[in-house]
Design a protein around this motif. Structure first.
Motif, PDB file in Angstrom:
ATOM      1  N   LYS A 303      26.508  42.124  38.740  1.00 27.09           N
ATOM      2  CA  LYS A 303      27.452  43.237  38.923  1.00 27.09           C
ATOM      3  C   LYS A 303      27.869  43.356  40.381  1.00 27.09           C
ATOM      4  N   GLU A 304      26.918  43.167  41.296  1.00 27.33           N
ATOM      5  CA  GLU A 304      27.229  43.251  42.728  1.00 27.33           C
ATOM      6  C   GLU A 304      27.922  41.986  43.232  1.00 27.33           C
ATOM      7  N   LEU A 305      27.486  40.828  42.732  1.00 25.91           N
ATOM      8  CA  LEU A 305      28.113  39.576  43.165  1.00 25.91           C
ATOM      9  C   LEU A 305      29.589  39.535  42.786  1.00 25.91           C
ATOM     10  N   LEU A 306      29.932  40.121  41.660  1.00 27.64           N
ATOM     11  CA  LEU A 306      31.318  40.098  41.208  1.00 27.64           C
ATOM     12  C   LEU A 306      32.257  40.880  42.132  1.00 27.64           C
ATOM     13  N   LYS A 307      31.695  41.654  43.052  1.00 24.07           N
ATOM     14  CA  LYS A 307      32.505  42.372  44.028  1.00 24.07           C
ATOM     15  C   LYS A 307      32.837  41.510  45.247  1.00 24.07           C
ATOM     16  N   MET A 308      32.192  40.334  45.352  1.00 19.39           N
ATOM     17  CA  MET A 308      32.380  39.482  46.524  1.00 19.39           C
ATOM     18  C   MET A 308      33.657  38.655  46.400  1.00 19.39           C
ATOM     19  N   PRO A 309      34.310  38.363  47.513  1.00 18.20           N
ATOM     20  CA  PRO A 309      35.473  37.480  47.457  1.00 18.20           C
ATOM     21  C   PRO A 309      35.055  36.065  47.073  1.00 18.20           C
ATOM     22  N   HIS A 310      35.929  35.365  46.390  1.00 17.71           N
ATOM     23  CA  HIS A 310      35.743  33.962  45.994  1.00 17.71           C
ATOM     24  C   HIS A 310      34.688  33.771  44.907  1.00 17.71           C
ATOM     25  N   ILE A 311      34.115  34.846  44.363  1.00 16.12           N
ATOM     26  CA  ILE A 311      33.101  34.708  43.331  1.00 16.12           C
ATOM     27  C   ILE A 311      33.684  34.005  42.102  1.00 16.12           C
TER      28      ILE A 311
END
Length: 358
Positions: A303-311
Motif C-alpha cells: 500500500k505504501e510502495l504504490l505511492k512511490m514514483p516509478h513503482i
C-alpha cells in the motif's frame, strides 16, 4: 574506447556445495548484445579459501575462431582466494546478439564462489533442464570495447531475480531491442534488512543484507536504472530458519526501500521498485512459510510502495489473493514458472516503456 559491461551475474558463497566441477571442465554460453573486436572476462574466486586454478580458458563465437584467454600473458594461471581479477584483453570478432562460448578447464572439483541460474535465456550451461538450478564458476562478468556509452540497468533482488525466470527474458529483450546493458544482482535467500543467518543449509549463500550490498552495486556497476524486487524473504524467513523476532514491521521495510531510492537519487539513478508478491502455501524449512500476519504485512508494505514514483505493481499481475496464480507458480508457491516469468518480463517492459524509462 569505452569499457562496456555486456553481462554481469552476482556470485555468492555456496559453502554447502561440494564437487561442483567433477569433470574438471565447464562449458558455458553467454548472450552478448554488442559486436566487438576485443573482449575480457571477470574471473571470480571471491568466496573460496584456496586458489582457483585455471589450466585453460578458451572462448569462441564460432567453433573455427577459438581464442585462449590469458591473465598477465599466461594461458595457465590462478585466481587467489578472496579476489576478483580481469583477464587480459583478447582479440575476438563477435557479431551482435550472439552467444559467446566459454570452456574452462580447472582441477578444482569443489568451488564455492558460484553463480546460479534457472533460466536458460542468458546463461546456457551443459545442463539445460527447465526449472532446475544450474551453478557455474569462474566467469562473473564480460566486458567489450565500444565507441559509445550504453544505458545500464541493474536487476536487484532475491531468488525471483537471481533465478532469471523474469529477469533473463527481460534482459534479453532490453539488450537486443533497446540496446540497454543489464546485470543480475539477485541473490537467492537475500533479505533487505538482515544478512544470511539461518538454520538452512543455504544460509551462507544468502549474502549480506540487501540494504548494505546495494551500495556495492551502485559503486561497482554505476547503473542508470535499478529494477528492485526484494522483501518477500524479510517476511518468509522469520520462523522458518531465521528467528521469528526478525519479522519486521511494514514501516521498517518501507523505510528501507525509500532510503534505497534516496541513495539512487543521490547518484542520478532511476529507482524502479516492485510490489511484494504473495507466498501462501510455501513450505520453508519443513514448516509453513506464510501466515495471516505475514500477508497483512505484505499488503501494508505494498500500500505504501504504490505511492512511490516509478513503482511497478507486479503483485497485482501475479496474485490471486494471498497466493500466486497457478499460471505464474513454479510449484513452490513463491517462485515464478518459466512461462510465468516471461509474462512478468513482458509486463515490466511494457511498464518501463509506458513510464518512458526506456
Amino acid at each position: 574506447m569505452i569499457e562496456t559491461t555486456t553481462w554481469k551475474h552476482n556470485f555468492t558463497n555456496y559453502a554447502n556445495l561440494e564437487n561442483i566441477n567433477p569433470n574438471k571442465q565447464q562449458q558455458l554460453q553467454i548472450f552478448q548484445p554488442l559486436p566487438c573486436k576485443k573482449i575480457r572476462l571477470q574471473l571470480n574466486n571471491l568466496f573460496d579459501e584456496v586458489p582457483l586454478k585455471i589450466e585453460q580458458l578458451e572462448i569462441y563465437s564460432t567453433p573455427t575462431d577459438r581464442k585462449l584467454v590469458t591473465l598477465n600473458g599466461q594461458t595457465s594461471f590462478e585466481i587467489e582466494p578472496r579476489l576478483i581479477e580481469w583477464s587480459d584483453w583478447i582479440d575476438l570478432d563477435m557479431r551482435d546478439n550472439s552467444f559467446l562460448s566459454i570452456e574452462i578447464t580447472s582441477p578444482n572439483k569443489t568451488i564455492h564462489s558460484l553463480g546460479m541460474t534457472i533460466s536458460n535465456d542468458l546463461v546456457k550451461t551443459e545442463d539445460r533442464t527447465i526449472q532446475e538450478p544450474k551453478y557455474f564458476f569462474g566467469v562473473s562478468a564480460i566486458q567489450v570495447q565500444t565507441n559509445q556509452e550504453y544505458e545500464r540497468i541493474a536487476f536487484f533482488g532475491d531468488s525471483l531475480t537471481n533465478q532469471g525466470n523474469y529477469s533473463a527474458p527481460l534482459a534479453l529483450s532490453l539488450e537486443s531491442e533497446f540496446h540497454c546493458m543489464t546485470a543480475n544482482f539477485g541473490i537467492s535467500g537475500n533479505r533487505i534488512l538482515h544478512p544470511g543467518h539461518s538454520t538452512s543449509q543455504w544460509s551462507t549463500s544468502f549474502g549480506e543484507a540487501g540494504f548494505t550490498r546495494f551500495d556495492h552495486m551502485i559503486a561497482n556497476y554505476q547503473p542508470n536504472i535499478v529494477v528492485f524486487m526484494e522483501g518477500i524473504n524479510d517476511l518468509l524467513h522469520p520462523g522458518t530458519g531465521a528467528p521469528i523476532d526478525e519479522l519486521p514491521t511494514a514501516q521498517a521495510i518501507v523505510k528501507a526501500v525509500k532510503l534505497l531510492k534516496l541513495k539512487c537519487k543521490k547518484h542520478d539513478i532511476t529507482f524502479v521498485p516492485m510490489t511484494i508478491t504473495p507466498a501462501k502455501g510455501n513450505i520453508n524449512g519443513g514448516v509453513n512459510g506464510w501466515s495471516d500476519k505475514k500477508e497483512a504485512l505484505r499488503l501494508a508494505v505494498n500500500k505504501e510502495l504504490l505511492k512511490m514514483p516509478h513503482i511497478i505493481d507486479v503483485a497485482s499481475l501475479v496474485a490471486d489473493g494471498d497466493r500466486l496464480k497457478a499460471d505464474f507458480d513454479c510449484g513452490d508457491h513463491v517462485h515464478f514458472s518459466t512461462d510465468g516469468g516471461k509474462k512478468v518480463a513482458k509486463y515490466i517492459q511494457e511498464q518501463l516503456i509506458r513510464k518512458r524509462m526506456i
